[in-house]
Design an enzyme around this catalytic site. Sequence first.
Site, PDB file in Angstrom:
ATOM      1  N   ASP A 149       0.813  -1.231   0.000  1.00  0.00           N
ATOM      2  CA  ASP A 149       0.000   0.000   0.000  1.00  0.00           C
ATOM      3  C   ASP A 149       0.839   1.270   0.000  1.00  0.00           C
ATOM      4  O   ASP A 149       0.423   2.299   0.534  1.00  0.00           O
ATOM      5  CB  ASP A 149      -0.949   0.031   1.222  1.00  0.00           C
ATOM      6  CG  ASP A 149      -1.845  -1.184   1.274  1.00  0.00           C
ATOM      7  OD1 ASP A 149      -2.208  -1.689   0.201  1.00  0.00           O
ATOM      8  OD2 ASP A 149      -2.164  -1.626   2.386  1.00  0.00           O
TER       9      ASP A 149
ATOM     10  N   LYS B 227       2.298   1.972  -5.083  1.00  0.00           N
ATOM     11  CA  LYS B 227       2.927   1.366  -6.267  1.00  0.00           C
ATOM     12  C   LYS B 227       2.064   1.483  -7.510  1.00  0.00           C
ATOM     13  O   LYS B 227       2.563   1.720  -8.600  1.00  0.00           O
ATOM     14  CB  LYS B 227       3.166  -0.145  -6.044  1.00  0.00           C
ATOM     15  CG  LYS B 227       4.026  -0.495  -4.891  1.00  0.00           C
ATOM     16  CD  LYS B 227       4.114  -2.014  -4.738  1.00  0.00           C
ATOM     17  CE  LYS B 227       2.846  -2.690  -4.250  1.00  0.00           C
ATOM     18  NZ  LYS B 227       2.471  -2.375  -2.872  1.00  0.00           N
TER      19      LYS B 227
ATOM     20  N   GLY C  61      -4.137  -4.567  -3.861  1.00  0.00           N
ATOM     21  CA  GLY C  61      -5.185  -3.590  -4.152  1.00  0.00           C
ATOM     22  C   GLY C  61      -4.508  -2.338  -4.654  1.00  0.00           C
ATOM     23  O   GLY C  61      -4.028  -1.539  -3.866  1.00  0.00           O
ATOM     24  N   HIS C  62      -4.401  -2.199  -5.957  1.00  0.00           N
ATOM     25  CA  HIS C  62      -3.649  -1.079  -6.517  1.00  0.00           C
ATOM     26  C   HIS C  62      -4.614   0.011  -6.963  1.00  0.00           C
ATOM     27  O   HIS C  62      -5.387  -0.171  -7.902  1.00  0.00           O
ATOM     28  CB  HIS C  62      -2.759  -1.565  -7.663  1.00  0.00           C
ATOM     29  CG  HIS C  62      -1.685  -2.507  -7.182  1.00  0.00           C
ATOM     30  ND1 HIS C  62      -0.860  -3.201  -8.014  1.00  0.00           N
ATOM     31  CD2 HIS C  62      -1.295  -2.834  -5.920  1.00  0.00           C
ATOM     32  CE1 HIS C  62      -0.012  -3.923  -7.287  1.00  0.00           C
ATOM     33  NE2 HIS C  62      -0.270  -3.722  -6.014  1.00  0.00           N
TER      34      HIS C  62
ATOM     35  N   GLN D 198       2.365  -6.366  -2.975  1.00  0.00           N
ATOM     36  CA  GLN D 198       2.795  -6.402  -1.573  1.00  0.00           C
ATOM     37  C   GLN D 198       4.070  -5.556  -1.393  1.00  0.00           C
ATOM     38  O   GLN D 198       4.258  -4.597  -2.116  1.00  0.00           O
ATOM     39  CB  GLN D 198       3.009  -7.835  -1.074  1.00  0.00           C
ATOM     40  CG  GLN D 198       1.704  -8.626  -0.918  1.00  0.00           C
ATOM     41  CD  GLN D 198       1.098  -9.095  -2.225  1.00  0.00           C
ATOM     42  OE1 GLN D 198       1.730  -9.785  -2.993  1.00  0.00           O
ATOM     43  NE2 GLN D 198      -0.129  -8.731  -2.486  1.00  0.00           N
TER      44      GLN D 198
ATOM     45  N   GLY E 110       0.078  13.664  -4.095  1.00  0.00           N
ATOM     46  CA  GLY E 110      -1.309  13.757  -4.546  1.00  0.00           C
ATOM     47  C   GLY E 110      -1.652  12.581  -5.428  1.00  0.00           C
ATOM     48  O   GLY E 110      -0.794  11.767  -5.762  1.00  0.00           O
TER      49      GLY E 110
HETATM   50  P1  IMO Z   1      -0.637  -4.344  -2.154  1.00  0.00           P
HETATM   51  O1  IMO Z   1      -0.141  -4.973  -3.410  1.00  0.00           O
HETATM   52  C1  IMO Z   1      -1.005  -4.519   2.187  1.00  0.00           C
HETATM   53  C2  IMO Z   1      -1.001  -8.515   4.056  1.00  0.00           C
HETATM   54  C3  IMO Z   1      -2.307  -8.915   4.719  1.00  0.00           C
HETATM   55  C4  IMO Z   1      -1.783  -9.827   5.821  1.00  0.00           C
HETATM   56  C5  IMO Z   1      -0.631 -10.553   5.135  1.00  0.00           C
HETATM   57  C6  IMO Z   1      -0.984 -11.913   4.567  1.00  0.00           C
HETATM   58  O2  IMO Z   1      -1.930  -3.632  -2.256  1.00  0.00           O
HETATM   59  O3  IMO Z   1       0.416  -3.508  -1.533  1.00  0.00           O
HETATM   60  P2  IMO Z   1      -2.383 -12.675   2.399  1.00  0.00           P
HETATM   61  O4  IMO Z   1      -3.824 -12.434   2.043  1.00  0.00           O
HETATM   62  O5  IMO Z   1      -1.440 -12.139   1.373  1.00  0.00           O
HETATM   63  O6  IMO Z   1      -2.098 -14.093   2.771  1.00  0.00           O
HETATM   64  O7  IMO Z   1      -2.157 -11.819   3.760  1.00  0.00           O
HETATM   65  O8  IMO Z   1      -0.205  -9.697   4.079  1.00  0.00           O
HETATM   66  N1  IMO Z   1      -1.144  -8.086   2.646  1.00  0.00           N
HETATM   67  C7  IMO Z   1      -1.110  -6.806   2.226  1.00  0.00           C
HETATM   68  N2  IMO Z   1      -1.034  -5.649   2.921  1.00  0.00           N
HETATM   69  N3  IMO Z   1      -1.022  -4.473   0.839  1.00  0.00           N
HETATM   70  C8  IMO Z   1      -1.059  -5.619   0.118  1.00  0.00           C
HETATM   71  O9  IMO Z   1      -0.947  -5.631  -1.211  1.00  0.00           O
HETATM   72  C9  IMO Z   1      -1.141  -6.857   0.813  1.00  0.00           C
HETATM   73  N4  IMO Z   1      -1.214  -8.147   0.430  1.00  0.00           N
HETATM   74  C10 IMO Z   1      -1.190  -8.878   1.561  1.00  0.00           C
HETATM   75  O10 IMO Z   1      -2.982  -7.795   5.243  1.00  0.00           O
HETATM   76  O11 IMO Z   1      -1.247  -9.079   6.873  1.00  0.00           O
HETATM   77 MG    MG Z   2      -2.841  -1.958  -1.710  1.00  0.00          MG
END
Ligand code: IMO
Ligand code: MG
Length: 376
Positions: free
Chosen positions: A14, A17, A41-42, A192, A367
């Site tokens: 988060d 990216k 979640g992009h 991630q 922004g």
């Molecule tokens: P983006 O790509 C933030 C976290 C989950 C949990 C741990 C394991 O949007 O940055 P999982 O469902 O992957 O087995 O969960 O990883 N997690 C993320 N946190 N952004 C993400 O993706 C995440 N993908 C997994 O909250 O702590």
């Molecule tokens: Mg995200």
Amino acid sequence: MSYAVAVLGAMWGDEGKGHITHHLSKTFDWVIRFNGGANAGHTIYRDGVKYVHNLMPSFDWRKTDLKAFLGSGMVIDLEQLHKEVSLLWSHNTGYPSRVYVDPDAFVVLPEHKEEDKASNGHIGSTNRGIGPAYTARTARRGLRIRDRMRDADNNRDQHFIKEMQRMGVHFKSALEMRREMESASLLFEGAQGVLLDINHGIYPYVSCSDATIGGIYASGFAWARPEKVYGVAKCYTTKVGEGPFPTEIHGKEADELRQRGNEFGATTGRPRRVGWLDLPALDYACQKGGITHLILTKFDILDGMDRVKVCVAYDKPPVSSSDFFDAVPQYITVPGWEDSKDHDQLAPFVRQVERLTRCHVSYISAGTDTKDIVSW
Ligand code: IMO
Ligand code: MG
């Protein structure tokens, strides 16, 4: 030869990216996802409209010759992918025919999502079936998209695959695409972040994929070595789910920062844990992730703060993910900024980041619009 660049999450995901990849994608031929699944979640703003991509790379579909590739290191929920492709179709982007999926990627099955819900509460997973799908892969009982395509009694996934093919989606492996990609420019988009990486993240509070530069090689792109690896981090820190978070803040101060930054999960809607920028963690992530340059985001959220707190050391430098569990953060404060568009005001903060990570900051973002991303 191809020209390749990667964008990785440097912290716990988060970091923005999607926003950055979307912006950079305009100067590339391909945007390639290589790890994770619909746990990502992009968030992207396109012509003022908000979109959340879970499986689809964060490409700018207004660039008509830009292509998207979903690599074999991902775990793919075909129903969800079908939903995202249908969205592209309904927007009349002509895009589905520029989407390529590696049939060597493993699938997420409905039972993986059920298992995730039932068993991963202690980690706080996204319940998208990611852990169980990678577990099946590692235990050598997983199923690839390729298997689902030829499996006779498997109508559900075949239905989604056929529908996507009808809309124009291609199912081709990274090697089949090599010749075409070798004369093109490639932008790899990590999902991630390094601190959630299965090997180098803060185990066991991790996701199950390779979120470092290693994930690019592991998904069959060893021939496309990225020349630059950008790590994206916010100018403060957030985390979703359980596990150590040394610079976390609580109470009113945290609520305020969470509201200002709209720090609620794009995939699950959960309130994110918030804290100050953690430079020992970022330095660790740069080294483990293969990050060569940094991109810092969300400066606008801290506009108007007199001074900004930054963690510059722990009681001992982290050399293993286990060092994060009992880390005692040491802080300094640097002058804040009234207006994040004025780079002179941000300079003391950015200097600390460069000093302690030994990485050059290449871009900053203040922004949600693409014009808010500027070279540093
Ligand atoms: P983006 O790509 C933030 C976290 C989950 C949990 C741990 C394991 O949007 O940055 P999982 O469902 O992957 O087995 O969960 O990883 N997690 C993320 N946190 N952004 C993400 O993706 C995440 N993908 C997994 O909250 O702590
Ligand atoms: Mg995200």
